[in-house]
Design a protein around this motif. Structure first.
Motif, PDB file in Angstrom:
ATOM      1  N   THR A 184      57.780 -52.277 132.786  1.00 15.42           N
ATOM      2  CA  THR A 184      57.639 -53.256 133.860  1.00 15.42           C
ATOM      3  C   THR A 184      57.080 -54.600 133.414  1.00 15.42           C
ATOM      4  OG1 THR A 184      57.154 -51.377 135.278  1.00 15.42           O
ATOM      5  CG2 THR A 184      56.647 -53.547 136.164  1.00 15.42           C
ATOM      6  N   ASP A 185      56.078 -54.562 132.524  1.00 21.37           N
ATOM      7  CA  ASP A 185      55.394 -55.797 132.142  1.00 21.37           C
ATOM      8  C   ASP A 185      56.056 -56.490 130.951  1.00 21.37           C
ATOM      9  OD1 ASP A 185      54.508 -53.464 130.768  1.00 21.37           O
ATOM     10  OD2 ASP A 185      52.828 -54.588 129.940  1.00 21.37           O
ATOM     11  N   HIS A 186      57.306 -56.107 130.652  1.00 20.85           N
ATOM     12  CA  HIS A 186      58.053 -56.755 129.559  1.00 20.85           C
ATOM     13  C   HIS A 186      59.425 -57.255 130.010  1.00 20.85           C
ATOM     14  CE1 HIS A 186      55.149 -55.567 126.405  1.00 20.85           C
ATOM     15  NE2 HIS A 186      54.828 -54.723 127.375  1.00 20.85           N
ATOM     16  N   VAL A 187      59.798 -56.916 131.254  1.00 20.35           N
ATOM     17  CA  VAL A 187      61.141 -57.270 131.739  1.00 20.35           C
ATOM     18  C   VAL A 187      61.106 -58.114 133.007  1.00 20.35           C
ATOM     19  CG1 VAL A 187      62.142 -55.169 130.748  1.00 20.35           C
ATOM     20  CG2 VAL A 187      61.389 -55.151 133.141  1.00 20.35           C
TER      21      VAL A 187
ATOM     22  N   GLY B 198      55.132 -56.327 120.504  1.00 17.99           N
ATOM     23  CA  GLY B 198      55.469 -55.533 121.690  1.00 17.99           C
ATOM     24  C   GLY B 198      54.288 -54.626 121.979  1.00 17.99           C
ATOM     25  N   ASP B 199      54.557 -53.381 122.357  1.00 18.59           N
ATOM     26  CA  ASP B 199      53.473 -52.460 122.720  1.00 18.59           C
ATOM     27  C   ASP B 199      53.248 -51.367 121.680  1.00 18.59           C
ATOM     28  OD1 ASP B 199      52.893 -53.850 124.963  1.00 18.59           O
ATOM     29  OD2 ASP B 199      53.587 -52.333 126.393  1.00 18.59           O
ATOM     30  N   CYS B 200      53.661 -51.585 120.408  1.00 24.15           N
ATOM     31  CA  CYS B 200      53.299 -50.565 119.406  1.00 24.15           C
ATOM     32  C   CYS B 200      51.823 -50.692 119.047  1.00 24.15           C
ATOM     33  CB  CYS B 200      54.221 -50.580 118.194  1.00 24.15           C
ATOM     34  SG  CYS B 200      54.185 -52.065 117.216  1.00 24.15           S
ATOM     35  N   VAL B 201      51.234 -51.851 119.321  1.00 28.45           N
ATOM     36  CA  VAL B 201      49.772 -52.027 119.310  1.00 28.45           C
ATOM     37  C   VAL B 201      49.449 -52.821 120.573  1.00 28.45           C
ATOM     38  CG1 VAL B 201      47.770 -52.799 118.004  1.00 28.45           C
ATOM     39  CG2 VAL B 201      49.887 -52.291 116.785  1.00 28.45           C
ATOM     40  N   HIS B 202      48.565 -52.282 121.408  1.00 27.98           N
ATOM     41  CA  HIS B 202      48.224 -53.000 122.643  1.00 27.98           C
ATOM     42  C   HIS B 202      47.031 -53.930 122.458  1.00 27.98           C
ATOM     43  CE1 HIS B 202      50.601 -49.856 124.749  1.00 27.98           C
ATOM     44  NE2 HIS B 202      50.747 -50.784 125.670  1.00 27.98           N
ATOM     45  N   HIS B 203      46.112 -53.507 121.567  1.00 31.08           N
ATOM     46  CA  HIS B 203      44.834 -54.226 121.492  1.00 31.08           C
ATOM     47  C   HIS B 203      44.257 -54.065 120.084  1.00 31.08           C
ATOM     48  CE1 HIS B 203      40.582 -55.110 122.107  1.00 31.08           C
ATOM     49  NE2 HIS B 203      40.978 -55.829 123.133  1.00 31.08           N
TER      50      HIS B 203
ATOM     51  N   THR C 255      51.408 -58.900 121.679  1.00 32.61           N
ATOM     52  CA  THR C 255      52.009 -59.203 122.976  1.00 32.61           C
ATOM     53  C   THR C 255      51.004 -59.087 124.120  1.00 32.61           C
ATOM     54  OG1 THR C 255      54.186 -58.601 122.170  1.00 32.61           O
ATOM     55  CG2 THR C 255      53.871 -58.468 124.544  1.00 32.61           C
ATOM     56  N   HIS C 256      49.961 -58.275 123.937  1.00 29.31           N
ATOM     57  CA  HIS C 256      48.902 -58.211 124.961  1.00 29.31           C
ATOM     58  C   HIS C 256      47.554 -58.677 124.412  1.00 29.31           C
ATOM     59  CE1 HIS C 256      51.291 -56.407 128.110  1.00 29.31           C
ATOM     60  NE2 HIS C 256      51.610 -55.350 127.378  1.00 29.31           N
ATOM     61  N   PHE C 257      47.522 -59.258 123.199  1.00 24.96           N
ATOM     62  CA  PHE C 257      46.234 -59.693 122.636  1.00 24.96           C
ATOM     63  C   PHE C 257      45.810 -60.995 123.313  1.00 24.96           C
ATOM     64  CE2 PHE C 257      46.838 -57.865 118.017  1.00 24.96           C
ATOM     65  CZ  PHE C 257      47.184 -56.633 118.544  1.00 24.96           C
TER      66      PHE C 257
HETATM   67 ZN   LIG Z   1      53.046 -53.798 127.891  1.00 20.44          ZN
END
Ligand SMILES: [Zn+2]
Length: 306
Positions: free
Chosen positions: A125-128, A234-239, A280-282
Protein backbone atom coordinates in the motif's frame (compact mmCIF):
# COMPACT_ATOMS: atom_id res chain seq x y z
CA UNK A 1 1.27 30.17 -6.95
CA UNK A 2 4.82 30.01 -5.59
CA UNK A 3 6.41 26.59 -5.43
CA UNK A 4 9.50 25.44 -3.58
CA UNK A 5 12.76 26.14 -5.34
CA UNK A 6 14.37 22.95 -6.68
CA UNK A 7 17.33 23.90 -4.49
CA UNK A 8 15.24 22.95 -1.41
CA UNK A 9 14.81 19.34 -2.59
CA UNK A 10 17.25 16.99 -0.82
CA UNK A 11 19.56 15.50 -3.45
CA UNK A 12 22.64 13.29 -3.72
CA UNK A 13 24.98 13.15 -6.69
CA UNK A 14 26.65 10.11 -8.24
CA UNK A 15 28.98 11.68 -10.74
CA UNK A 16 26.64 13.12 -13.36
CA UNK A 17 23.50 11.52 -11.88
CA UNK A 18 21.47 13.32 -9.21
CA UNK A 19 18.99 11.42 -7.04
CA UNK A 20 16.27 13.51 -5.39
CA UNK A 21 14.27 12.53 -2.33
CA UNK A 22 10.62 13.44 -2.82
CA UNK A 23 9.00 13.63 0.60
CA UNK A 24 5.49 12.41 1.19
CA UNK A 25 4.92 12.32 4.96
CA UNK A 26 6.67 11.37 8.22
CA UNK A 27 5.08 8.23 9.64
CA UNK A 28 3.61 8.56 13.16
CA UNK A 29 5.58 7.36 16.24
CA UNK A 30 3.33 4.30 16.61
CA UNK A 31 4.70 2.96 13.30
CA UNK A 32 7.98 1.59 14.70
CA UNK A 33 6.52 -0.59 17.50
CA UNK A 34 3.90 -1.93 15.07
CA UNK A 35 6.19 -2.52 12.09
CA UNK A 36 9.35 -3.74 13.87
CA UNK A 37 8.03 -5.14 17.18
CA UNK A 38 11.39 -6.70 18.14
CA UNK A 39 13.02 -3.25 18.09
CA UNK A 40 12.06 -2.49 21.69
CA UNK A 41 12.88 0.90 23.26
CA UNK A 42 15.66 -0.75 25.34
CA UNK A 43 17.24 -2.31 22.26
CA UNK A 44 17.01 0.97 20.32
CA UNK A 45 18.47 3.16 23.08
CA UNK A 46 21.31 0.61 23.33
CA UNK A 47 22.32 1.65 19.80
CA UNK A 48 23.31 5.22 20.61
CA UNK A 49 24.45 5.87 17.02
CA UNK A 50 20.76 5.85 15.97
CA UNK A 51 20.17 9.02 17.98
CA UNK A 52 19.29 11.75 17.02
CA UNK A 53 18.63 11.11 13.32
CA UNK A 54 16.96 7.72 13.31
CA UNK A 55 15.44 7.41 16.80
CA UNK A 56 14.23 9.66 19.59
CA UNK A 57 16.09 9.66 22.90
CA UNK A 58 13.41 7.40 24.39
CA UNK A 59 13.97 4.68 21.81
CA UNK A 60 11.10 5.45 19.41
CA UNK A 61 12.08 4.79 15.80
CA UNK A 62 11.57 7.48 13.18
CA UNK A 63 10.29 6.40 9.77
CA UNK A 64 9.26 8.43 6.72
CA UNK A 65 7.46 7.85 3.44
CA UNK A 66 9.17 9.21 0.32
CA UNK A 67 10.13 8.39 -3.26
CA UNK A 68 13.37 8.84 -5.17
CA UNK A 69 13.52 10.56 -8.57
CA UNK A 70 16.42 10.71 -11.02
CA UNK A 71 17.31 10.63 -14.71
CA UNK A 72 19.22 7.75 -16.27
CA UNK A 73 19.61 6.41 -19.78
CA UNK A 74 17.64 9.37 -21.12
CA UNK A 75 14.60 8.48 -18.96
CA UNK A 76 13.06 10.32 -16.02
CA UNK A 77 12.54 7.72 -13.33
CA UNK A 78 10.63 7.51 -10.03
CA UNK A 79 11.19 4.67 -7.55
CA UNK A 80 8.03 3.88 -5.55
CA UNK A 81 4.98 6.10 -5.25
CA UNK A 82 4.24 6.29 -1.53
CA UNK A 83 0.84 6.16 0.14
CA UNK A 84 -1.12 8.52 -2.10
CA UNK A 85 -3.77 11.14 -1.41
CA UNK A 86 -7.40 10.43 -0.63
CA UNK A 87 -7.06 6.65 -0.37
CA UNK A 88 -9.52 4.91 1.99
CA UNK A 89 -7.31 2.82 4.28
CA UNK A 90 -7.75 0.89 7.53
CA UNK A 91 -4.42 2.19 8.85
CA UNK A 92 -5.11 5.74 10.09
CA UNK A 93 -1.56 6.81 9.16
CA UNK A 94 -2.37 6.06 5.52
CA UNK A 95 -6.05 7.07 5.41
CA UNK A 96 -7.30 9.93 3.24
CA UNK A 97 -4.04 11.91 3.19
CA UNK A 98 -3.45 15.35 1.62
CA UNK A 99 0.33 15.73 1.57
CA UNK A 100 1.32 18.03 -1.30
CA UNK A 101 3.51 15.24 -2.69
CA UNK A 102 2.94 16.14 -6.35
CA UNK A 103 4.00 19.75 -5.66
CA UNK A 104 7.28 18.46 -4.21
CA UNK A 105 7.75 16.06 -7.12
CA UNK A 106 7.27 19.01 -9.47
CA UNK A 107 9.67 21.14 -7.39
CA UNK A 108 12.25 18.38 -7.79
CA UNK A 109 11.95 18.95 -11.55
CA UNK A 110 9.68 15.96 -12.25
CA UNK A 111 6.15 17.19 -13.03
CA UNK A 112 3.95 14.07 -13.36
CA UNK A 113 3.51 14.33 -17.15
CA UNK A 114 7.31 14.26 -17.60
CA UNK A 115 7.94 10.99 -15.73
CA UNK A 116 8.89 8.20 -18.15
CA UNK A 117 9.28 5.24 -15.82
CA UNK A 118 7.97 4.26 -12.38
CA UNK A 119 9.78 1.36 -10.71
CA UNK A 120 7.74 -0.35 -7.97
CA UNK A 121 9.93 -2.23 -5.49
CA UNK A 122 6.89 -4.26 -4.45
CA UNK A 123 3.09 -4.06 -4.35
CA UNK A 124 2.38 -2.85 -0.83
CA UNK A 125 0.00 0.00 0.00
CA UNK A 126 2.69 2.52 0.95
CA UNK A 127 4.66 1.99 -2.29
CA UNK A 128 1.92 2.19 -4.94
CA UNK A 129 -0.34 5.00 -3.69
CA UNK A 130 0.58 7.71 -6.18
CA UNK A 131 0.29 5.25 -9.05
CA UNK A 132 -3.16 6.82 -9.30
CA UNK A 133 -5.03 9.99 -8.40
CA UNK A 134 -8.73 10.72 -8.21
CA UNK A 135 -10.33 12.43 -11.19
CA UNK A 136 -14.10 12.91 -11.36
CA UNK A 137 -14.64 10.14 -8.81
CA UNK A 138 -12.40 7.64 -10.63
CA UNK A 139 -8.83 6.50 -9.95
CA UNK A 140 -6.69 7.24 -13.00
CA UNK A 141 -2.93 6.84 -13.59
CA UNK A 142 -1.07 9.84 -12.11
CA UNK A 143 1.70 9.48 -14.69
CA UNK A 144 -0.06 9.27 -18.06
CA UNK A 145 2.99 8.72 -20.30
CA UNK A 146 4.77 6.38 -17.94
CA UNK A 147 5.63 2.70 -17.99
CA UNK A 148 5.21 1.19 -14.54
CA UNK A 149 7.63 -1.69 -13.82
CA UNK A 150 7.22 -4.44 -11.24
CA UNK A 151 8.82 -7.86 -11.05
CA UNK A 152 6.81 -10.67 -12.60
CA UNK A 153 7.21 -12.74 -9.42
CA UNK A 154 5.62 -9.95 -7.39
CA UNK A 155 2.59 -9.47 -9.64
CA UNK A 156 2.01 -13.20 -9.97
CA UNK A 157 2.29 -13.77 -6.21
CA UNK A 158 -0.49 -11.28 -5.47
CA UNK A 159 -2.62 -12.54 -8.35
CA UNK A 160 -2.70 -15.96 -6.66
CA UNK A 161 -3.00 -14.60 -3.09
CA UNK A 162 -6.21 -14.83 -1.08
CA UNK A 163 -6.45 -11.09 -0.33
CA UNK A 164 -8.52 -9.59 2.44
CA UNK A 165 -10.85 -6.69 1.61
CA UNK A 166 -8.43 -3.86 2.52
CA UNK A 167 -5.80 -5.32 0.20
CA UNK A 168 -8.35 -5.85 -2.58
CA UNK A 169 -9.33 -2.20 -2.15
CA UNK A 170 -5.68 -1.18 -2.56
CA UNK A 171 -5.36 -3.17 -5.78
CA UNK A 172 -8.67 -1.72 -7.07
CA UNK A 173 -7.65 1.90 -6.52
CA UNK A 174 -3.85 1.80 -7.06
CA UNK A 175 -2.81 -1.18 -9.23
CA UNK A 176 -5.76 -2.23 -11.39
CA UNK A 177 -6.23 1.20 -13.07
CA UNK A 178 -2.59 1.16 -14.20
CA UNK A 179 -2.85 -2.42 -15.40
CA UNK A 180 -6.15 -1.77 -17.19
CA UNK A 181 -4.58 1.23 -18.96
CA UNK A 182 -1.90 -1.13 -20.28
CA UNK A 183 0.85 0.72 -18.44
CA UNK A 184 2.12 -2.07 -16.14
CA UNK A 185 5.17 -4.02 -17.37
CA UNK A 186 6.26 -7.24 -15.67
CA UNK A 187 10.01 -7.86 -15.52
CA UNK A 188 11.76 -11.18 -14.98
CA UNK A 189 14.44 -10.65 -12.34
CA UNK A 190 17.07 -13.43 -12.27
CA UNK A 191 19.27 -14.11 -9.22
CA UNK A 192 21.96 -11.68 -10.37
CA UNK A 193 19.45 -8.95 -11.16
CA UNK A 194 18.54 -7.30 -14.42
CA UNK A 195 19.40 -3.96 -15.99
CA UNK A 196 16.17 -2.22 -17.02
CA UNK A 197 17.76 1.06 -18.18
CA UNK A 198 21.49 1.72 -18.71
CA UNK A 199 22.81 2.31 -15.18
CA UNK A 200 19.66 1.05 -13.42
CA UNK A 201 19.55 -2.52 -12.16
CA UNK A 202 16.81 -4.35 -10.26
CA UNK A 203 18.25 -6.56 -7.50
CA UNK A 204 16.13 -9.46 -6.27
CA UNK A 205 15.70 -8.98 -2.52
CA UNK A 206 12.92 -11.43 -1.58
CA UNK A 207 11.41 -12.09 1.81
CA UNK A 208 9.44 -8.96 2.67
CA UNK A 209 7.48 -9.97 -0.43
CA UNK A 210 8.41 -12.74 -2.89
CA UNK A 211 9.15 -10.46 -5.84
CA UNK A 212 10.67 -7.54 -3.95
CA UNK A 213 13.48 -5.67 -5.72
CA UNK A 214 16.01 -3.10 -4.57
CA UNK A 215 17.25 -0.65 -7.21
CA UNK A 216 20.92 -0.06 -7.95
CA UNK A 217 21.75 3.19 -9.74
CA UNK A 218 25.20 3.71 -11.23
CA UNK A 219 26.19 7.24 -12.21
CA UNK A 220 29.03 8.38 -14.41
CA UNK A 221 32.16 9.58 -12.65
CA UNK A 222 33.25 8.99 -9.08
CA UNK A 223 34.83 10.86 -6.20
CA UNK A 224 36.89 9.95 -3.10
CA UNK A 225 35.08 7.30 -1.04
CA UNK A 226 32.35 7.19 -3.65
CA UNK A 227 32.01 4.35 -6.14
CA UNK A 228 29.38 6.22 -8.13
CA UNK A 229 26.65 3.78 -7.12
CA UNK A 230 23.56 3.95 -4.93
CA UNK A 231 21.18 1.21 -3.80
CA UNK A 232 17.57 2.15 -3.00
CA UNK A 233 16.27 -0.31 -0.41
CA UNK A 234 12.53 -0.50 -0.88
CA UNK A 235 11.45 -2.52 2.16
CA UNK A 236 14.27 -5.09 2.35
CA UNK A 237 15.52 -2.79 5.13
CA UNK A 238 12.94 -0.59 6.84
CA UNK A 239 15.12 1.18 9.38
CA UNK A 240 18.82 1.54 10.30
CA UNK A 241 18.25 -0.40 13.57
CA UNK A 242 18.27 -3.46 11.29
CA UNK A 243 21.93 -2.78 10.44
CA UNK A 244 22.82 -3.54 14.06
CA UNK A 245 20.22 -6.32 14.28
CA UNK A 246 19.64 -7.78 10.80
CA UNK A 247 17.44 -10.54 12.25
CA UNK A 248 14.79 -7.98 13.23
CA UNK A 249 12.02 -8.27 10.67
CA UNK A 250 8.81 -6.42 9.99
CA UNK A 251 5.37 -7.66 11.01
CA UNK A 252 4.34 -7.71 7.35
CA UNK A 253 7.22 -9.79 5.97
CA UNK A 254 5.76 -12.66 3.93
CA UNK A 255 8.82 -14.85 4.67
CA UNK A 256 10.64 -13.44 7.73
CA UNK A 257 13.52 -15.94 7.57
CA UNK A 258 14.24 -15.20 3.91
CA UNK A 259 13.88 -11.46 4.59
CA UNK A 260 16.62 -11.69 7.25
CA UNK A 261 18.90 -13.70 4.94
CA UNK A 262 18.38 -11.14 2.18
CA UNK A 263 19.12 -8.25 4.55
CA UNK A 264 22.33 -9.84 5.80
CA UNK A 265 23.61 -10.59 2.34
CA UNK A 266 22.78 -7.12 1.01
CA UNK A 267 24.51 -5.43 3.96
CA UNK A 268 27.51 -7.75 3.66
CA UNK A 269 27.81 -6.93 -0.04
CA UNK A 270 27.82 -3.19 0.69
CA UNK A 271 29.93 -3.04 3.87
CA UNK A 272 33.14 -1.11 3.34
CA UNK A 273 32.26 -0.07 -0.21
CA UNK A 274 31.63 3.46 -1.46
CA UNK A 275 28.06 2.57 -2.43
CA UNK A 276 25.43 4.92 -1.05
CA UNK A 277 22.51 3.10 0.60
CA UNK A 278 19.27 5.09 0.34
CA UNK A 279 16.44 4.00 2.61
CA UNK A 280 12.89 4.19 1.35
CA UNK A 281 11.59 4.65 4.91
CA UNK A 282 14.75 6.14 6.49
CA UNK A 283 14.20 9.64 7.91
CA UNK A 284 16.69 12.40 7.12
CA UNK A 285 19.55 12.14 6.36
CA UNK A 286 18.11 9.02 4.63
CA UNK A 287 21.33 7.84 2.97
CA UNK A 288 24.73 6.60 4.04
CA UNK A 289 27.51 4.07 3.69
CA UNK A 290 27.49 0.65 5.31
CA UNK A 291 30.32 -0.40 7.62
CA UNK A 292 30.85 -3.67 9.43
CA UNK A 293 30.61 -3.38 13.22
CA UNK A 294 31.17 -6.51 15.33
CA UNK A 295 29.13 -9.26 13.72
CA UNK A 296 26.68 -6.75 12.23
CA UNK A 297 26.69 -3.32 10.60
CA UNK A 298 26.17 0.39 11.02
CA UNK A 299 25.13 3.19 8.68
CA UNK A 300 27.41 6.20 8.41
CA UNK A 301 25.00 8.93 7.31
CA UNK A 302 25.69 10.91 4.15
CA UNK A 303 23.46 13.96 4.04
CA UNK A 304 22.11 15.57 0.89
CA UNK A 305 24.30 18.12 -0.83
CA UNK A 306 22.04 20.91 0.44
ZN1 LIG B 1 6.91 0.20 3.03
Amino acid sequence: MPTDSPRTVPSWTLGTTTIHRVDEVPLPPATGPWLLPAATPDLVTGEDWLHPHFADGDGVLRLDSHSFAFSAGGLRILVDTGIGDGKQRANPAWHDLRTGYLDRLTAAGFPPHTVDLVILTHLHTDHVGWNTREENGRWVPTFPRTRYLVSRAEREFWAAYDMDEPRRQMFRDSVDPVEEAGLLDLVDVPDDGTEVVPGVRLLPTPGHTPGHVAVRVTGEGTGPGDDGTAVITGDCVHHPVQFAHPAIGSCVDIDPRLAATTRRSLLASLAGTGTLLMGTHFPAPTAGRVIAHGDAYRLIPVGPRH
